[in-house]
Write an enzyme that holds these catalytic residues in place. Structure first.
Site, PDB file in Angstrom:
ATOM      1  N   GLY A  11       0.855  -1.201   0.000  1.00 27.15           N
ATOM      2  CA  GLY A  11       0.000   0.000   0.000  1.00 27.15           C
ATOM      3  C   GLY A  11       0.883   1.240   0.000  1.00 27.15           C
ATOM      4  NE  ARG A  21      14.048  16.522  -2.451  1.00 25.36           N
ATOM      5  CZ  ARG A  21      14.706  16.920  -1.366  1.00 25.36           C
ATOM      6  NH1 ARG A  21      14.756  16.135  -0.297  1.00 25.36           N
ATOM      7  NH2 ARG A  21      15.307  18.099  -1.348  1.00 25.36           N
ATOM      8  NE  ARG A  72      -2.203  -4.576  -0.722  1.00 24.20           N
ATOM      9  CZ  ARG A  72      -1.754  -3.836   0.272  1.00 24.20           C
ATOM     10  NH1 ARG A  72      -0.606  -4.103   0.827  1.00 24.20           N
ATOM     11  NH2 ARG A  72      -2.464  -2.818   0.738  1.00 24.20           N
ATOM     12  CG  ASP A 103       4.765  -7.350   7.299  1.00 21.35           C
ATOM     13  OD1 ASP A 103       4.055  -6.702   6.515  1.00 21.35           O
ATOM     14  OD2 ASP A 103       4.293  -8.118   8.156  1.00 21.35           O
ATOM     15  CB  THR A 126       3.398   0.224   5.863  1.00 23.09           C
ATOM     16  OG1 THR A 126       2.070  -0.023   6.358  1.00 23.09           O
ATOM     17  CG2 THR A 126       4.370  -0.231   6.937  1.00 23.09           C
ATOM     18  CG  ASP A 128      -1.180  -0.909   8.294  1.00 24.89           C
ATOM     19  OD1 ASP A 128      -1.935   0.078   8.192  1.00 24.89           O
ATOM     20  OD2 ASP A 128      -1.402  -2.005   7.752  1.00 24.89           O
ATOM     21  CG  ASP A 130       2.183  -3.640   9.898  1.00 24.70           C
ATOM     22  OD1 ASP A 130       2.918  -2.914   9.197  1.00 24.70           O
ATOM     23  OD2 ASP A 130       1.354  -4.419   9.414  1.00 24.70           O
ATOM     24  CG  MET A 170      -7.064   2.102   6.523  1.00 25.87           C
ATOM     25  SD  MET A 170      -6.073   2.465   5.065  1.00 25.87           S
ATOM     26  CE  MET A 170      -7.203   1.913   3.803  1.00 25.87           C
ATOM     27  NE  ARG A 172      -4.968  -6.219   4.645  1.00 22.82           N
ATOM     28  CZ  ARG A 172      -4.607  -5.967   3.389  1.00 22.82           C
ATOM     29  NH1 ARG A 172      -3.391  -6.183   3.010  1.00 22.82           N
ATOM     30  NH2 ARG A 172      -5.484  -5.513   2.533  1.00 22.82           N
ATOM     31  NE  ARG A 255      -2.792   2.945   0.927  1.00 28.13           N
ATOM     32  CZ  ARG A 255      -3.367   1.802   0.503  1.00 28.13           C
ATOM     33  NH1 ARG A 255      -3.760   0.914   1.390  1.00 28.13           N
ATOM     34  NH2 ARG A 255      -3.511   1.555  -0.753  1.00 28.13           N
TER      35      ARG A 255
END
Ligand code: F6P
Length: 323
Positions: A11, A21, A72, A103, A126, A128, A130, A170, A172, A255
């Protein structure tokens, strides 16, 4: 080392352009050529790439999304897909590859290194947050601020109408955005999948708050595996306790947008460090930040699942302050 590749995968996340950059201009400062692959791993598989030059990087620092596109790529999960990618990379003369993603993207990068000795370095990008081995990922701070501004607006209307709101953010399988934004927005409750709370306890907490005189409340819910489950929760509130809750799903708006200063700085530092790491001969690593220090983390560690839990002290503080 003469030529390196860079791509954005998974994402998109605000700050990815700042990372591109920094990678490109650091490489050029070190007399390296930079090839940008378009659309994540599928760009490598389909030989979609272009030479990136210093001037191509003008005015992208402040833009959300990614000029290299993202995606993806199911084909990359198969060994034949990775073999084709390795062949294409070698034919394109790529001596080192920088993967900006999460990841899942790093799992592919690591396989490229292990199976085909492609020199890979990761930059965690990301919303997230995570990825294990780094306290922060590029895009997380912007997503939290975007969600926060939206929840502040929801609070205005919640307060005007004395309403209870369930707001899905958001993440996941990740409760970081929920925990940070919940604390920053003064939510009454934050629900995340790694610290599940029975529905009846949540209902009890809201009913107690109403008895204490609270007239409006906001519950922040991390989306978990599937967006939309927050509607089931609202239904349970109604059925079990006659509590009416309005639902707001913040979705992909989190996002997008111009990256915050924190994300631009993180991305710039990580981008420069990733190129430096490749030049110094590091492979199979990710650039990370731990307690304010920039470090190289083995990709093996970065891709480990369930290593990075939602910070529980945030959840406790949310409750503590929501009296
Ligand atoms: O990984 C980032 C993320 O935004 C998650 O929070 C979310 O679950 C997922 O991507 C959504 O993916 P897609 O845009 O492919 O629907």
């Amino acid at each position: 080392m003469k030529r390196i590749g860079v791509f954005t995968s998974g994402g998109d996340a605000p700050g990815m352009n700042a990372a591109i950059r920094a990678v490109t201009r650091t490489a050029i400062q070190n007399q390296l050529e930079v090839i940008g692959f378009i659309g994540g791993y599928s760009g490598i598989l389909q030989n979609q790439f272009r030479l990136l030059q210093a001037r191509d990087m003008a005015n992208i620092l402040q833009r959300g999304g990614t000029i290299l596109k993202a995606g993806r790529c199911a084909e990359f999960f198969r060994p034949e897909g990775r073999a084709l990618a390795a062949r294409n990379l070698k034919e394109a003369g790529i001596d080192g590859l920088i993967c900006i993603g999460g990841d899942g993207s790093f799992t592919g990068a690591r396989a490229l290194f292990l199976e085909h000795q492609i020199a890979v370095v990761g930059i965690p990008g990301t919303i997230d947050n995570d990825v294990a081995g780094t306290d922060f990922t590029v895009g997380f701070d912007t997503a939290v601020n975007t969600a926060l501004h939206l929840i502040d607006k929801i609070r205005d209307t919640a307060d005007s109408h004395d309403r209870l709101f369930l707001v899905e953010v958001m993440g996941r399988n990740s409760g970081f955005i929920a925990a940070y934004v919940g604390l920053a927005a003064g939510a009454e409750e934050v629900l995340v999948s790694d610290f599940p709370v029975p529905v009846d306890s949540v209902i009890k907490r809201i009913q107690e708050a109403i008895q204490r005189g609270k007239r409006s409340s906001i519950i922040v819910v991390a989306e978990g595996e599937k967006s939309g489950r927050v509607y089931d929760l609202a239904e349970q509130f109604r059925k079990r306790a006659g509590l009416e809750a309005k639902v707001a799903i913040l979705g992909h708006v989190q996002r997008g947008g111009s990256p915050t200063a924190a994300d631009r700085i993180l991305a710039s530092r990580m981008g420069a460090m990733a190129v430096d790491a490749l030049i110094k001969g590091h492979r199979d690593v990710m650039v990370g930040v731990q307690a304010g220090q920039f470090v190289l983390v083995p990709l093996e560690l970065a891709i480990q699942k369930n290593q990075k839990q939602t910070p529980q002290e945030f959840l406790k503080l949310v409750h503590y302050l929501a009296i």
